[in-house]
Enzyme design. Structure first.
Site, mmCIF file in Angstrom:
data_model
loop_
_atom_site.group_PDB
_atom_site.id
_atom_site.type_symbol
_atom_site.label_atom_id
_atom_site.label_comp_id
_atom_site.label_asym_id
_atom_site.label_seq_id
_atom_site.Cartn_x
_atom_site.Cartn_y
_atom_site.Cartn_z
ATOM 1 N N ASP A 107 0.859 -1.309 0.026
ATOM 2 C CA ASP A 107 0.148 0.020 0.128
ATOM 3 C C ASP A 107 0.808 1.181 0.127
ATOM 4 O OD1 ASP A 107 -2.389 -1.513 0.024
ATOM 5 O OD2 ASP A 107 -2.460 -1.522 2.190
ATOM 6 N N ASP A 125 -6.928 -1.365 -4.500
ATOM 7 C CA ASP A 125 -7.961 -1.072 -3.496
ATOM 8 C C ASP A 125 -8.910 0.138 -4.156
ATOM 9 O OD1 ASP A 125 -6.744 -2.695 -1.513
ATOM 10 O OD2 ASP A 125 -5.511 -1.179 -0.860
#
Length: 151
Positions: A107, A125
């Site tokens: 991330d 995401d």
């Protein structure tokens, strides 16, 4: 989408050391390299239990099958939902690849305002989130064309 997700994660792995930050828009957006061994939004990231990587891969695989099964039953006219599900599947598959290959998801998109930070996320995401909104919009009837019925 899958290619863009995997490419951006590869760039972050190679150019931004773990936990380092690159300021993009001061006070709003940074790229910060983090590793997520948990689920969406960092759930279970701090949890440590036996076979965690295998459990996370299994859960993601089951979710992919369920989403694909739902998509298979949609009618051709439900284009918004079909597009949303394709984004969800692509994003979920991108994160599943990471879990299976390296044991965690990279991330890096860090959105914040002052001291309030959203969870770090990635392209996959974002696709999952946008896809979920599109599916919900389809469920409430937005984007569907209804035949007019003259009275």
């Amino acid at each position: 989408m899958l290619a863009v997700d995997q490419l951006t994660k590869q760039v972050v792995r190679h150019l931004l050391p773990l936990h380092d930050t690159l300021r993009i828009i001061p006070g709003f957006l940074d790229f910060t390299h983090v590793q997520n061994t948990g689920a969406a939004f960092g759930l279970l990231n701090a949890a440590d239990f036996p076979y965690k990587p295998a459990v996370m891969i299994g859960i993601a695989a089951i979710a992919l099958v369920a989403i694909a099964a739902y998509g298979a039953q949609l009618g051709f006219h439900e284009r918004l939902a079909r597009f949303g599900l394709s984004l969800i599947l692509g994003g979920a598959f991108g994160n599943l690849i990471d879990r299976a290959v390296v044991g965690y998801v990279v991330d890096f998109v860090d959105v914040y305002w002052g001291d309030a930070h959203f969870w770090a996320f990635n392209v996959a995401d974002a696709a999952i989130s946008i896809g979920a909104v599109l599916v919900l919009l389809d469920m409430i009837g937005l984007g569907r064309h209804h035949a007019s019925h003259p009275v």
